[in-house]
Design a protein around this motif. Structure first.
Motif, PDB file in Angstrom:
ATOM      1  N   PRO A   1       0.822  -1.223   0.000  1.00 51.09           N
ATOM      2  CA  PRO A   1       0.000   0.000   0.000  1.00 51.09           C
ATOM      3  C   PRO A   1       0.852   1.269   0.000  1.00 51.09           C
ATOM      4  N   ASN A   2       0.483   2.191  -0.896  1.00 54.91           N
ATOM      5  CA  ASN A   2       1.127   3.517  -0.950  1.00 54.91           C
ATOM      6  C   ASN A   2       2.646   3.435  -1.059  1.00 54.91           C
TER       7      ASN A   2
ATOM      8  N   LYS B   1       4.996   7.504  -3.612  1.00 56.15           N
ATOM      9  CA  LYS B   1       4.383   8.769  -3.232  1.00 56.15           C
ATOM     10  C   LYS B   1       4.359   9.728  -4.422  1.00 56.15           C
ATOM     11  N   GLY B   2       3.449  10.683  -4.372  1.00 56.44           N
ATOM     12  CA  GLY B   2       3.353  11.664  -5.435  1.00 56.44           C
ATOM     13  C   GLY B   2       4.630  12.451  -5.632  1.00 56.44           C
TER      14      GLY B   2
ATOM     15  N   ASP C   1      -1.812   2.025 -11.602  1.00 58.95           N
ATOM     16  CA  ASP C   1      -1.715   1.385 -10.289  1.00 58.95           C
ATOM     17  C   ASP C   1      -2.453   0.050 -10.332  1.00 58.95           C
TER      18      ASP C   1
ATOM     19  N   THR D   1      -6.991   0.134  -1.359  1.00 58.66           N
ATOM     20  CA  THR D   1      -5.873   1.071  -1.517  1.00 58.66           C
ATOM     21  C   THR D   1      -4.886   0.511  -2.531  1.00 58.66           C
TER      22      THR D   1
ATOM     23  N   ASP E   1      -1.062   0.704  -4.811  1.00 59.84           N
ATOM     24  CA  ASP E   1       0.370   0.756  -4.496  1.00 59.84           C
ATOM     25  C   ASP E   1       0.928   2.173  -4.624  1.00 59.84           C
ATOM     26  N   VAL E   2       0.113   3.082  -5.155  1.00 57.24           N
ATOM     27  CA  VAL E   2       0.501   4.489  -5.287  1.00 57.24           C
ATOM     28  C   VAL E   2      -0.361   5.313  -4.330  1.00 57.24           C
ATOM     29  N   ASP E   3       0.259   6.236  -3.646  1.00 62.13           N
ATOM     30  CA  ASP E   3      -0.475   7.147  -2.757  1.00 62.13           C
ATOM     31  C   ASP E   3      -1.298   8.086  -3.639  1.00 62.13           C
ATOM     32  N   PHE E   4      -2.568   7.732  -3.805  1.00 60.03           N
ATOM     33  CA  PHE E   4      -3.438   8.409  -4.758  1.00 60.03           C
ATOM     34  C   PHE E   4      -3.560   9.903  -4.454  1.00 60.03           C
ATOM     35  N   ASP E   5      -3.771  10.254  -3.198  1.00 62.17           N
ATOM     36  CA  ASP E   5      -3.987  11.656  -2.843  1.00 62.17           C
ATOM     37  C   ASP E   5      -2.778  12.522  -3.162  1.00 62.17           C
ATOM     38  N   SER E   6      -1.579  12.032  -2.830  1.00 59.60           N
ATOM     39  CA  SER E   6      -0.385  12.847  -3.072  1.00 59.60           C
ATOM     40  C   SER E   6      -0.011  12.913  -4.546  1.00 59.60           C
TER      41      SER E   6
END
Length: 281
Positions: free
Chosen positions: A212-213, A216-217, A228, A239, A241-246
């Protein structure tokens, strides 16, 4: 602004075309699925495939293979399905029970029935960029269909595949290479500093490591396209493997989790099955 790559929408388009193709065939289309009944994820996924197949007019034959089976017994099962004229395609749902050598089972599937393109013969055709028709693993092929639908350039672009599994990373790198991208393969054991440098150069990033995550962006190149493939559950929520929000505002395009690659995988598997039926008709 970051645009979502809507896998659910594109999968519906593929499924509609697949259903139309089924009606033009002379005999029923049947997909045999070998799976571990003790694996909850496999049970869920096999059920989703069977329900979607039924809606498209494709029959399924779900065959549970438990921990009491051996590699040899599963290969014998595959060989019986190879010889069954009523079976159009065969899918070996990974993971199988511990102790069963999956790669041997994958390669026992006859190339003309290899619905998920995981056997050594069809993977060799992929890496050799063969001219004759062959199937490709559903997840990476679904990714390519998604990129093509959104007219995302691949030729000459720098692509980074993070993950090296037989189901995703290896065939994904071959497909991008065949499409004239400059491809690098990394994985969960790549040194973090090295991975960060690679990410800053990558126009296209395809990630499937099951962490998960993991990315990071801030690690991404501005304007990158991010695929992803991860499907993890954190605090009861799906969730990637990429931090979607960032990644918002940095990536130009990104697949959501869920609703991105997942629907494309099932749509492509069923599309592959009908393609096998047409080739063998």
């Amino acid at each position: 602004m970051t645009e979502l790559l809507d896998g659910a929408k594109v999968a519906k388009i593929i499924n509609d075309k697949t259903a139309q193709r089924v009606t033009k065939l002379d005999k029923p289309v049947t997909l045999a699925v070998i799976y571990d009944p003790d694996n909850e994820g496999s049970q869920l996924y096999v059920g989703m495939k069977s329900r979607k197949a039924a809606k498209l007019g494709i029959q399924t034959r779900d065959i549970p293979v438990g921990a009491d089976e051996t590699t040899d017994s599963v290969i014998a099962l595959v060989e019986s399905l190879n010889a069954d004229d009523d079976v159009t395609g065969i899918l070996v749902q990974s993971p199988l029970a511990k102790g069963i050598k999956e790669r041997q089972v994958f390669s026992a599937v006859a190339p003309q029935k290899d619905a998920d393109g995981l056997g050594a013969t069809v993977q060799g055709m992929l890496f050799g960029d063969a001219l004759e028709p062959y199937t490709v693993a559903a997840t990476p092929q679904g990714v390519m269909s998604l990129l093509n639908y959104y007219h995302i350039p691949i030729k000459g672009k720098v692509a980074l595949v993070v993950g090296r599994s037989q189901l995703f990373g290896r065939p994904m790198s071959a497909l991008l290479n065949n499409a004239d991208a400059t491809v690098t393969v990394a994985h969960r054991y790549t040194e973090p500093a090295v991975l960060k440098r690679l990410l800053k150069f990558a126009d296209i990033v395809a990630v499937g490591v099951g962490i998960p995550n993991f990315i990071k962006g801030e690690d991404l190149k501005q304007g990158a396209t991010v695929i992803d493939v991860g499907m993890n559950v954190v605090d009861g929520k799906a969730t990637g493997d990429v931090d979607f929000d960032s990644a918002q505002g940095i990536a130009d395009f990104i697949t959501p989790v869920p609703g991105g690659v997942g629907p494309m995988t099932i749509a492509t598997l069923l599309e592959n099955t009908v393609t096998l039926a047409e080739l063998n008709q």
